[in-house]
Design a protein around this motif. Structure first.
Motif, PDB file in Angstrom:
ATOM      1  N   THR A   1       0.829  -1.193   0.000  1.00 44.52           N
ATOM      2  CA  THR A   1       0.000   0.000   0.000  1.00 44.52           C
ATOM      3  C   THR A   1       0.871   1.253   0.000  1.00 44.52           C
ATOM      4  O   THR A   1       2.043   1.211   0.370  1.00 44.52           O
ATOM      5  N   GLY A   2       0.280   2.362  -0.396  1.00 44.85           N
ATOM      6  CA  GLY A   2       1.013   3.621  -0.436  1.00 44.85           C
ATOM      7  C   GLY A   2       0.392   4.564  -1.440  1.00 44.85           C
ATOM      8  O   GLY A   2      -0.402   4.159  -2.298  1.00 44.85           O
ATOM      9  N   GLU A   3       0.747   5.831  -1.334  1.00 45.00           N
ATOM     10  CA  GLU A   3       0.226   6.831  -2.251  1.00 45.00           C
ATOM     11  C   GLU A   3       0.697   6.562  -3.679  1.00 45.00           C
ATOM     12  O   GLU A   3       1.675   5.838  -3.900  1.00 45.00           O
ATOM     13  N   THR A   4       0.022   7.170  -4.628  1.00 45.29           N
ATOM     14  CA  THR A   4       0.430   7.059  -6.029  1.00 45.29           C
ATOM     15  C   THR A   4       1.857   7.569  -6.200  1.00 45.29           C
ATOM     16  O   THR A   4       2.207   8.634  -5.700  1.00 45.29           O
ATOM     17  N   GLY A   5       2.675   6.783  -6.899  1.00 45.24           N
ATOM     18  CA  GLY A   5       4.034   7.220  -7.202  1.00 45.24           C
ATOM     19  C   GLY A   5       5.068   6.874  -6.161  1.00 45.24           C
ATOM     20  O   GLY A   5       6.227   7.288  -6.280  1.00 45.24           O
ATOM     21  N   THR A   6       4.703   6.095  -5.134  1.00 47.28           N
ATOM     22  CA  THR A   6       5.679   5.761  -4.091  1.00 47.28           C
ATOM     23  C   THR A   6       6.574   4.584  -4.474  1.00 47.28           C
ATOM     24  O   THR A   6       7.537   4.298  -3.778  1.00 47.28           O
ATOM     25  N   GLY A   7       6.242   3.886  -5.549  1.00 47.83           N
ATOM     26  CA  GLY A   7       7.105   2.791  -6.002  1.00 47.83           C
ATOM     27  C   GLY A   7       6.589   1.413  -5.654  1.00 47.83           C
ATOM     28  O   GLY A   7       7.361   0.516  -5.321  1.00 47.83           O
TER      29      GLY A   7
END
Length: 474
Positions: free
Chosen positions: A169-175
């Motif tokens: 999981t993570g925000e858009t663009g975190t890899g």
């Protein structure tokens, strides 16, 4: 054997004294501090195995320094010990990496038992050398040395062995895809295929055919048997990117595949064995989707065998410089250009930016800058994308002041020798506006940190840093 070092960071003198005595009797080397500043100074000078950390301290909130403590070379376990129960604080503590969240009303026996369990876990990790697994991890271009990214990599090292499903999981663009590849390449499935499915771009009408395959003659144009993506991933890893966008009609069938490890292509009479390791990723809240009826709870349970959360770039202190250098070299090498240097003013500007698009946005900015400077040896601010430069300048001139409103009571005498410069005046205005905003925000949320963070749009670490800066008690 030397006793294990434990720091008690609490401004309650009686608690410090009592806990020190109990720890010493239990065979630990006990140390004490009463403020955040003293505590941080001690953990930076001495290797501790564990830290008992109070939440409310004279110079700020203890939860704000959990990443700093865990990020020390000895990686001490953090046990929150507080006299003020707070469910939101407990949740934040655990997600920030704390071992446990206990109350001072618990008996000393229970408190020491919690510490003993943490130390047993620590000894086992050290004994099997798992603490430094990150050093031998195949990172797959995951660049950074901040405590936040190191904890993420340690989590990858824990999840990679075996075949348990992992949710990233993570925000858009975190890899998230890089993380999925790192899990794959450090797993027993590394020699097998890595198949990516972008669920957001999966047409619902043909999703089943693409995923499960089809037999010849199943529909017009099906001139031969076609293997679906799931069977192509057999023996390797299937990466479902943006799994929250998987159509509901497909979720039920996919759940059965995960349970039975068998796939029946559309129109086929027989099932085929399908053995893959599942890694899924999303920037959406699956629990909210379950409540809304747009995601199956049983499927969410299946894909969340283990989880890895990627931190946003704005919370990764010190990593921007490393990322810029890495991708500058990568872009130059890919195009056969001479290596570039980056001016210190450029690095400073990039480090001040919030990066709403995270690492992906930074990579695009670096590619633009290196291309713009292809005939020059150094990258200047002028080489950055115009829209990025505009945002950086705007933030420098009016940092967050627009959110909090401007204070009204600033009066200066023209002939006063102490009249401030324009920059000094601006800093004072912004400082007062930020303080007023934070106090009003906390008052309006009844002191709820979780709700305050959501409303402000700030990261948790940034929010706590501001509370500490202005000595505002949460």
């Amino acid at each position: 054997m030397n006793p294990q070092n434990v720091l008690i960071l609490d401004d309650d003198g009686d608690m410090n004294y009592a806990l020190c005595r109990v720890l010493q009797n239990a065979g630990y080397a006990a140390h004490a501090a009463t403020t955040l500043g003293q505590g941080l100074e001690q953990v930076r000078k001495k290797n501790f195995d564990a830290v008992f950390l109070d939440v409310r301290l004279p110079d700020g909130n203890g939860l704000s320094i959990i990443p700093d403590i865990i990020g020390q070379p000895s990686h001490p376990e953090v046990i929150i010990i507080t006299g003020n129960s707070d469910p939101d604080g407990a949740e934040l503590a655990i997600t920030s990496g704390a071992w446990d969240y206990i109350e001072k009303t618990d008996s000393m026996t229970e408190i020491i038992a919690t510490l003993d369990r943490a130390m047993d876990y620590r000894r086992e990790r050290l004994g099997t050398k798992k603490v430094r697994q990150v050093q031998s991890l195949r990172r797959e271009h995951i660049v950074g040395e901040s405590p936040q990214i190191v904890r993420t990599l340690e989590r990858v090292a824990q999840c990679a062995p075996g075949d348990v499903s992992v949710l990233v999981t993570g925000e858009t663009g975190t890899g998230k895809e890089l993380c999925a590849k790192a899990i794959h390449n450090n797993s027993p499935q590394a020699s097998g295929p890595f198949i990516t499915v972008d669920c957001a771009a999966l047409p619902e009408q043909i999703a089943e055919s693409l995923l499960f395959g089809h037999a010849r003659g199943t529909f017009t144009g099906a001139v031969r048997d076609t293997q679906g993506l799931l069977l192509q991933a057999s023996g390797g890893t299937l990466f479902l990117d943006e799994v929250g966008e998987l159509p509901l009609s497909v979720q039920k069938i996919f759940l059965r595949v995960l349970q039975e490890r068998m796939v029946r292509p559309l129109g086929a009479k027989k099932e085929q064995p399908c053995d893959f390791r599942l890694v899924a990723a999303t920037n959406r809240n699956l629990d909210e989707m379950i409540s809304a009826g747009t995601f199956r709870p049983d499927l969410a349970f299946r894909i969340r065998g283990a989880s890895v959360e990627l931190p946003p770039l704005r919370n990764r202190e010190g990593d921007v410089h490393l990322l810029v250098e890495h991708y500058m070299a990568l872009v130059a090498d890919r195009n056969g250009w001479d290596p570039k240097e980056c001016g210190s003013d450029v690095i400073a500007a990039l480090e001040e930016y919030d990066w709403p698009g995270n690492v992906r946005e930074l990579v695009h900015a670096v590619e633009f800058a290196v291309t713009a400077a292809r005939h020059e040896s150094q990258i200047y601010l002028k080489h950055l994308p115009p829209e990025l430069r505009a945002k950086i300048v705007r933030k420098r001139i009016t940092p967050d002041a627009e959110k909090g409103g401007l204070p009204k009571n600033f009066e200066y005498v023209a002939d006063d020798e102490s009249i401030p410069t324009m920059q000094e005046h601006r800093n004072k205005v912004v400082s007062q506006a930020e303080q007023g905003y934070l106090k009003h925000l906390l008052a309006s949320t009844g002191g709820s940190i979780k709700r305050s963070v959501e409303l402000s749009g700030l990261s948790q670490s940034r929010f706590y840093a501001l509370l500490k800066k202005y000595k505002i008690k949460s």
